[in-house]
Design an enzyme around this catalytic site. Structure first.
Site, mmCIF file in Angstrom:
data_model
loop_
_atom_site.group_PDB
_atom_site.id
_atom_site.type_symbol
_atom_site.label_atom_id
_atom_site.label_comp_id
_atom_site.label_asym_id
_atom_site.label_seq_id
_atom_site.Cartn_x
_atom_site.Cartn_y
_atom_site.Cartn_z
ATOM 1 N N LYS A 13 -11.623 23.306 0.287
ATOM 2 C CA LYS A 13 -12.915 23.981 0.075
ATOM 3 C C LYS A 13 -13.780 23.916 1.343
ATOM 4 C CE LYS A 13 -14.258 21.522 -3.484
ATOM 5 N NZ LYS A 13 -13.118 20.583 -3.613
ATOM 6 N N ARG A 88 -20.027 20.833 -10.263
ATOM 7 C CA ARG A 88 -18.852 20.000 -10.528
ATOM 8 C C ARG A 88 -18.584 19.888 -12.028
ATOM 9 N NH1 ARG A 88 -17.848 18.134 -5.307
ATOM 10 N NH2 ARG A 88 -16.680 16.224 -5.260
ATOM 11 N N ARG A 127 -6.619 13.416 6.351
ATOM 12 C CA ARG A 127 -7.817 14.168 6.728
ATOM 13 C C ARG A 127 -8.701 13.405 7.712
ATOM 14 N NH1 ARG A 127 -11.678 16.884 2.291
ATOM 15 N NH2 ARG A 127 -11.940 14.782 1.476
ATOM 16 N N ARG A 160 -12.799 9.671 5.996
ATOM 17 C CA ARG A 160 -13.792 9.408 4.949
ATOM 18 C C ARG A 160 -13.416 8.157 4.158
ATOM 19 N NH1 ARG A 160 -15.073 14.930 1.768
ATOM 20 N NH2 ARG A 160 -15.085 13.431 0.068
ATOM 21 N N ARG A 171 -11.020 10.466 -8.089
ATOM 22 C CA ARG A 171 -11.666 11.770 -7.863
ATOM 23 C C ARG A 171 -10.869 12.886 -8.539
ATOM 24 N NH1 ARG A 171 -11.548 11.492 -1.709
ATOM 25 N NH2 ARG A 171 -12.335 13.617 -1.688
#
Ligand code: AMP
Length: 223
Positions: A13, A88, A127, A160, A171
């Site tokens: 996203k 969300r 990431r 992160r 998550r």
């Protein structure tokens, strides 16, 4: 044009929203980025949000919705936006509609980026994110030209703290629980379009751009 990007963590996203925002000359509003900025700056909101974020849980709706409402009051929002990470859940989706209705506006298109579990885990575990501009990289799929330095702004890259296997699992569980209601809500409004996000970023981007050009979604502002 006003776009919502839905999809699991790791669907891309943020990556897509950044490029798409440039392409369409509209804003990219990421609630994750806004919250992380608040955490870094140790604001009252940041202090309230940090614990939830570290655990991979949703920050309470009132806090996030208030933050989004404040952002949507700013003048630059008039040119349109891509919302990444908000809504969300169903209650946030309804709150968003109310915020926009008060301004005589509405969401034009909701793109649901769907990715398989294997791809999600591979993307999140490698990431890297720029501390300054928020651009995403990946140690294997999309490495920066210089190790740990952002190609875009020369900022420092970091991993992160919520991209660890325990928090990723949480998550994803939170996401799976909420997404069905959210997708049905936008489906009923004829705004939902699903795009497979397993492929490389430029391929996915092309598919999203095609959708934004479709007369059913181009909105009042045209493109
Ligand atoms: P993201 O960068 O979108 O993956 O978001 C990182 C974290 O920020 C999430 O795991 C949540 O803790 C929090 N967060 C971001 N957006 C929202 C939202 N719309 N509602 C509640 N929490 C959020």
């Amino acid at each position: 044009m006003k776009i919502v990007l839905l999809g699991p963590p790791g669907a891309g996203k943020g990556t897509q929203a950044k490029v798409l925002a440039k392409e369409l000359q509209i804003l990219h509003i990421s609630t994750g980025d806004l919250l992380r900025q608040n955490v870094s700056a140790a604001t009252v909101l940041g202090k309230q949000a940090k614990d939830y974020m570290d655990k991979g849980m949703l920050v309470p709706d009132e806090l996030v919705t208030q933050m989004v409402n404040k952002r949507l009051q700013q003048d630059d929002v008039k040119k349109g936006f891509i919302l990444d990470g908000y809504p969300r859940n169903l209650s946030q989706a309804k709150a968003l509609d109310v915020m926009l209705e008060e301004k005589g506006e509405k969401i034009d298109l909701v793109v649901y980026l769907d990715a398989t579990a294997k791809v999600i885990l591979q993307r999140l575990s490698g990431r890297l994110v720029c501390k300054s501009c928020g651009m995403n990289f990946h140690v294997i799929n999309m490495p920066p030209k210089t190790a740990m330095v952002c190609d875009n702004c020369a900022g420092k890259l970091y991993q992160r703290s919520d991209d660890n296997s325990a928090t990723i699992k949480k998550r994803l569980a939170v996401y799976s629980k909420e997404v069905k209601d959210l997708a049905s809500y936008y489906q009923r409004e004829n705004k939902l379009q699903q795009v497979s996000a397993d492929e490389d970023a430029p391929v996915v981007l092309e598919k999203i751009i095609k959708l934004t050009r479709h007369p059913a979604f181009a909105g009042d502002h045209g493109l």
